[in-house]
Design a protein around this motif. Structure first.
Motif, PDB file in Angstrom:
ATOM      1  N   ASN A  72      10.472  19.121 -47.128  1.00 38.34           N
ATOM      2  CA  ASN A  72       9.272  18.287 -47.039  1.00 38.34           C
ATOM      3  C   ASN A  72       9.596  16.829 -46.764  1.00 38.34           C
ATOM      4  O   ASN A  72       8.918  16.166 -45.983  1.00 38.34           O
ATOM      5  CB  ASN A  72       8.459  18.392 -48.333  1.00 38.34           C
ATOM      6  CG  ASN A  72       7.762  19.737 -48.453  1.00 38.34           C
ATOM      7  OD1 ASN A  72       7.628  20.456 -47.465  1.00 38.34           O
ATOM      8  ND2 ASN A  72       7.334  20.085 -49.647  1.00 38.34           N
ATOM      9  N   PRO A 128      -0.303  23.039 -46.913  1.00 38.23           N
ATOM     10  CA  PRO A 128      -0.565  23.399 -45.517  1.00 38.23           C
ATOM     11  C   PRO A 128      -1.601  24.511 -45.432  1.00 38.23           C
ATOM     12  O   PRO A 128      -1.830  25.230 -46.405  1.00 38.23           O
ATOM     13  CB  PRO A 128       0.797  23.897 -45.028  1.00 38.23           C
ATOM     14  CG  PRO A 128       1.494  24.368 -46.261  1.00 38.23           C
ATOM     15  CD  PRO A 128       0.996  23.528 -47.395  1.00 38.23           C
ATOM     16  N   SER A 164       6.788  24.036 -39.530  1.00 37.06           N
ATOM     17  CA  SER A 164       5.344  24.306 -39.603  1.00 37.06           C
ATOM     18  C   SER A 164       5.086  25.802 -39.684  1.00 37.06           C
ATOM     19  O   SER A 164       4.246  26.257 -40.456  1.00 37.06           O
ATOM     20  CB  SER A 164       4.615  23.756 -38.379  1.00 37.06           C
ATOM     21  OG  SER A 164       4.724  22.380 -38.375  1.00 37.06           O
ATOM     22  N   ASP A 165       5.828  26.572 -38.883  1.00 39.38           N
ATOM     23  CA  ASP A 165       5.669  28.029 -38.943  1.00 39.38           C
ATOM     24  C   ASP A 165       6.048  28.559 -40.316  1.00 39.38           C
ATOM     25  O   ASP A 165       5.363  29.418 -40.875  1.00 39.38           O
ATOM     26  CB  ASP A 165       6.561  28.693 -37.880  1.00 39.38           C
ATOM     27  CG  ASP A 165       5.770  29.013 -36.626  1.00 39.38           C
ATOM     28  OD1 ASP A 165       4.638  28.506 -36.516  1.00 39.38           O
ATOM     29  OD2 ASP A 165       6.270  29.760 -35.772  1.00 39.38           O
ATOM     30  N   MET A 174      10.599  16.448 -43.218  1.00 38.50           N
ATOM     31  CA  MET A 174       9.417  16.598 -42.368  1.00 38.50           C
ATOM     32  C   MET A 174       8.598  15.302 -42.342  1.00 38.50           C
ATOM     33  O   MET A 174       8.162  14.848 -41.289  1.00 38.50           O
ATOM     34  CB  MET A 174       8.568  17.746 -42.899  1.00 38.50           C
ATOM     35  CG  MET A 174       7.451  18.147 -41.988  1.00 38.50           C
ATOM     36  SD  MET A 174       6.641  19.608 -42.617  1.00 38.50           S
ATOM     37  CE  MET A 174       5.477  19.910 -41.304  1.00 38.50           C
ATOM     38  N   LEU A 234      10.312  20.471 -36.222  1.00 41.66           N
ATOM     39  CA  LEU A 234       8.998  20.358 -36.868  1.00 41.66           C
ATOM     40  C   LEU A 234       8.164  21.625 -36.648  1.00 41.66           C
ATOM     41  O   LEU A 234       7.453  22.070 -37.555  1.00 41.66           O
ATOM     42  CB  LEU A 234       8.252  19.128 -36.348  1.00 41.66           C
ATOM     43  CG  LEU A 234       8.785  17.787 -36.870  1.00 41.66           C
ATOM     44  CD1 LEU A 234       8.195  16.622 -36.088  1.00 41.66           C
ATOM     45  CD2 LEU A 234       8.482  17.623 -38.358  1.00 41.66           C
ATOM     46  N   ASN A 235       8.278  22.217 -35.458  1.00 42.76           N
ATOM     47  CA  ASN A 235       7.537  23.460 -35.196  1.00 42.76           C
ATOM     48  C   ASN A 235       8.055  24.602 -36.072  1.00 42.76           C
ATOM     49  O   ASN A 235       7.280  25.406 -36.594  1.00 42.76           O
ATOM     50  CB  ASN A 235       7.651  23.856 -33.724  1.00 42.76           C
ATOM     51  CG  ASN A 235       6.842  22.928 -32.847  1.00 42.76           C
ATOM     52  OD1 ASN A 235       5.906  22.285 -33.302  1.00 42.76           O
ATOM     53  ND2 ASN A 235       7.225  22.844 -31.578  1.00 42.76           N
ATOM     54  N   LEU A 254       7.917  13.099 -39.034  1.00 47.37           N
ATOM     55  CA  LEU A 254       6.529  12.885 -38.589  1.00 47.37           C
ATOM     56  C   LEU A 254       6.202  11.397 -38.501  1.00 47.37           C
ATOM     57  O   LEU A 254       5.519  10.950 -37.584  1.00 47.37           O
ATOM     58  CB  LEU A 254       5.548  13.587 -39.532  1.00 47.37           C
ATOM     59  CG  LEU A 254       5.465  15.110 -39.396  1.00 47.37           C
ATOM     60  CD1 LEU A 254       4.569  15.706 -40.481  1.00 47.37           C
ATOM     61  CD2 LEU A 254       4.935  15.510 -38.015  1.00 47.37           C
ATOM     62  N   ILE A 263       1.337  18.434 -46.001  1.00 46.72           N
ATOM     63  CA  ILE A 263       2.719  18.938 -46.167  1.00 46.72           C
ATOM     64  C   ILE A 263       2.824  19.746 -47.462  1.00 46.72           C
ATOM     65  O   ILE A 263       3.434  20.802 -47.495  1.00 46.72           O
ATOM     66  CB  ILE A 263       3.731  17.775 -46.103  1.00 46.72           C
ATOM     67  CG1 ILE A 263       3.727  17.228 -44.662  1.00 46.72           C
ATOM     68  CG2 ILE A 263       5.124  18.224 -46.536  1.00 46.72           C
ATOM     69  CD1 ILE A 263       4.724  16.164 -44.354  1.00 46.72           C
ATOM     70  N   LYS A 282       5.859  27.028 -43.055  1.00 41.66           N
ATOM     71  CA  LYS A 282       4.836  26.640 -44.023  1.00 41.66           C
ATOM     72  C   LYS A 282       3.593  27.513 -43.878  1.00 41.66           C
ATOM     73  O   LYS A 282       3.008  27.929 -44.861  1.00 41.66           O
ATOM     74  CB  LYS A 282       4.442  25.172 -43.825  1.00 41.66           C
ATOM     75  CG  LYS A 282       5.453  24.240 -44.419  1.00 41.66           C
ATOM     76  CD  LYS A 282       5.011  22.809 -44.292  1.00 41.66           C
ATOM     77  CE  LYS A 282       5.924  21.932 -45.087  1.00 41.66           C
ATOM     78  NZ  LYS A 282       5.704  22.012 -46.534  1.00 41.66           N
ATOM     79  N   GLU A 283       3.205  27.783 -42.637  1.00 41.91           N
ATOM     80  CA  GLU A 283       1.960  28.513 -42.425  1.00 41.91           C
ATOM     81  C   GLU A 283       2.120  30.019 -42.633  1.00 41.91           C
ATOM     82  O   GLU A 283       1.260  30.680 -43.185  1.00 41.91           O
ATOM     83  CB  GLU A 283       1.435  28.239 -41.018  1.00 41.91           C
ATOM     84  CG  GLU A 283       0.959  26.812 -40.864  1.00 41.91           C
ATOM     85  CD  GLU A 283       0.580  26.472 -39.434  1.00 41.91           C
ATOM     86  OE1 GLU A 283       0.360  27.393 -38.628  1.00 41.91           O
ATOM     87  OE2 GLU A 283       0.516  25.269 -39.123  1.00 41.91           O
TER      88      GLU A 283
END
Ligand code: OGA
Ligand code: ZN
Ligand code: ZN
Length: 405
Positions: A391, A116, A151-152, A394, A147-148, A398, A113, A154-155
């Protein structure tokens, strides 16, 4: 990881190194310094709070650096084996095998987290179908979608939300979904709209119609907001596209192609300032901050970009002979950021929300035309989120997901 950890097979003690070496049935071994084990005792009677969630305040205050075990025993009776230690001071500790295997010092896995895996991008991010469109209501109601989306973010450092109601204040609902919107002196939610009537002291880049070069927001704060949200309530009739560039990717290109310029931008401290009167929000403000344009962590990884030409002050505490090289480095970086290969141009539609990692991605705006009637003009709302809040939400989601499985 906790419940699937193999049993502890054996241990050896080193009096000289003051360590205990654990061997597991799967062949793993790990050395644990006595002081670390004693410091991390989690007994509920003395070391940890009875909630089992946190160390007791003060329990770690007066650690004996010379602590050694009086006795060590491996218990394999429970499903997860454990190591029981009685210390020289009479204190008793128990360490589960799963707990020990989680802490492997420099062999420990990264926290995904906080660290990433990043996916760098350039102008063609959308054609490559990397950029998903997340439905506003789905993010508010489905943990999976939420969450998706995170995640996007973050990435990639950007994400698009669609189908948000075309009315003011909707960003608050997104903020509540995370925890809360982070506030600035421009309030929780601020207007990005042409203001013909703004007085001189109310001046703000958000009120213009002109081209806005790539920048990071709140560069005048020592702790700028982590995430930026732009909700499009009304798109410009012509122009007004959002401009975006992956600051980390471009900085890495600079490190590879122009290492001296990279070095300058990571070591030169720039000053930013903003002064005015946010009459609709919290009144007068005068903010000053100091940041390198590219901030590295102790391992040399790029952690944050802070860059905005419209708040940069003349202050440069460098030898005079370094001034021209500093400008050269800045110009190189800005040139690469705005290069058509790197610049992603995207026109938000009504109901779209653009989400940006303000520590990584620089944003700007193409100029746009306005009509005489203010009611047909471009109208966005902006707000910020704090990465710590994102975070922690998240982690909770999770953990909930893991217990459901
Ligand atoms: C801003 C800004 C972008 C836009 O106000 O800081 O970046 O699209 N605006 O108007
Ligand atoms: Zn204890
Ligand atoms: Zn901005």
């Amino acid at each position: 990881m906790a419940s699937h950890s193999p049993a502890i097979q054996s241990f050896t003690q080193s009096t000289e190194d003051k360590t205990l070496s654990v061997s597991w049935a799967n062949g793993d071994t790990q050395e644990y310094p006595y002081i670390w084990l004693r410091d991390n005792c989690q007994c509920i009677s003395v070391c940890w709070h009875k909630s089992g969630l946190a160390p007791r305040a003060g329990a770690r205050f007066d650690l004996n650096l010379d602590v050694v075990p009086k006795s060590v025993e491996v218990t394999s009776s429970n499903p997860a084996s454990s190591m029981d230690i009685e210390w020289s001071d009479g204190h008793k500790s128990q360490y589960l095998s799963s707990w020990l295997s989680q802490y492997r010092f420099n062999k420990s896995p990264e926290d995904v987290i906080l660290n990433p895996k990043l996916r760098y991008w350039a102008a063609d991010i959308d054609e490559k179908h990397q950029l998903k469109r997340y439905d506003f209501e789905e993010i508010l109601t489905s943990d999976e979608a939420f969450l998706n989306w995170i995640s996007d973010l973050k990435e990639l450092g950007i994400a698009l939300i669609v189908n948000a109601p075309k009315k003011e204040g909707e960003l608050q609902r997104l903020g509540n979904r995370v925890n809360f919107l982070s506030r600035s002196n421009f309030g929780h939610i601020w207007k990005v709209q042409t203001r013909y009537t703004a007085s001189r002291e109310e001046h703000n880049v958000a009120y213009h119609t002109g081209f806005l070069p790539l920048h990071t927001d709140l560069s005048t704060y020592q702790s700028p907001a982590g995430l930026l949200l732009f909700h499009c309530l009304q798109a410009a009739i012509e122009g007004g596209e959002s401009l975006l560039a992956d600051g980390f990717k471009v900085a890495e290109d600079l490190r590879r192609d122009n290492p001296e310029a990279f070095e300058i931008l990571t070591t030169t401290v720039f000053e930013n300032f903003e002064k005015g009167n946010a009459t609709d929000y919290h009144g007068k403000y005068h903010a000053v901050s100091k940041h390198p344009i590219i901030r590295l962590d102790q391992e040399g990884c790029i952690r944050r970009i802070v860059n905005s030409d419209h708040t940069r002050t003349p202050m440069l505490r460098v030898p005079v002979s370094s001034v021209l090289p500093v400008y050269r480095a800045m110009k190189l970086f800005h040139g690469k950021l705005h290069h058509p290969d790197n610049l992603f141009k995207y026109k938000l539609k009504e109901g779209d929300i653009l989400c940006v990692n303000n520590y990584r991605v620089l944003h700007g705006r193409a100029d746009f035309k306005v009509t005489e009637q203010e009611t047909t003009n471009r109208h966005f709302e902006g707000a910020y989120l704090d990465w710590d809040q994102v975070n922690l939400r998240m982690r909770v989601l999770l953990e909930e997901k893991a217990t459901k499985q």
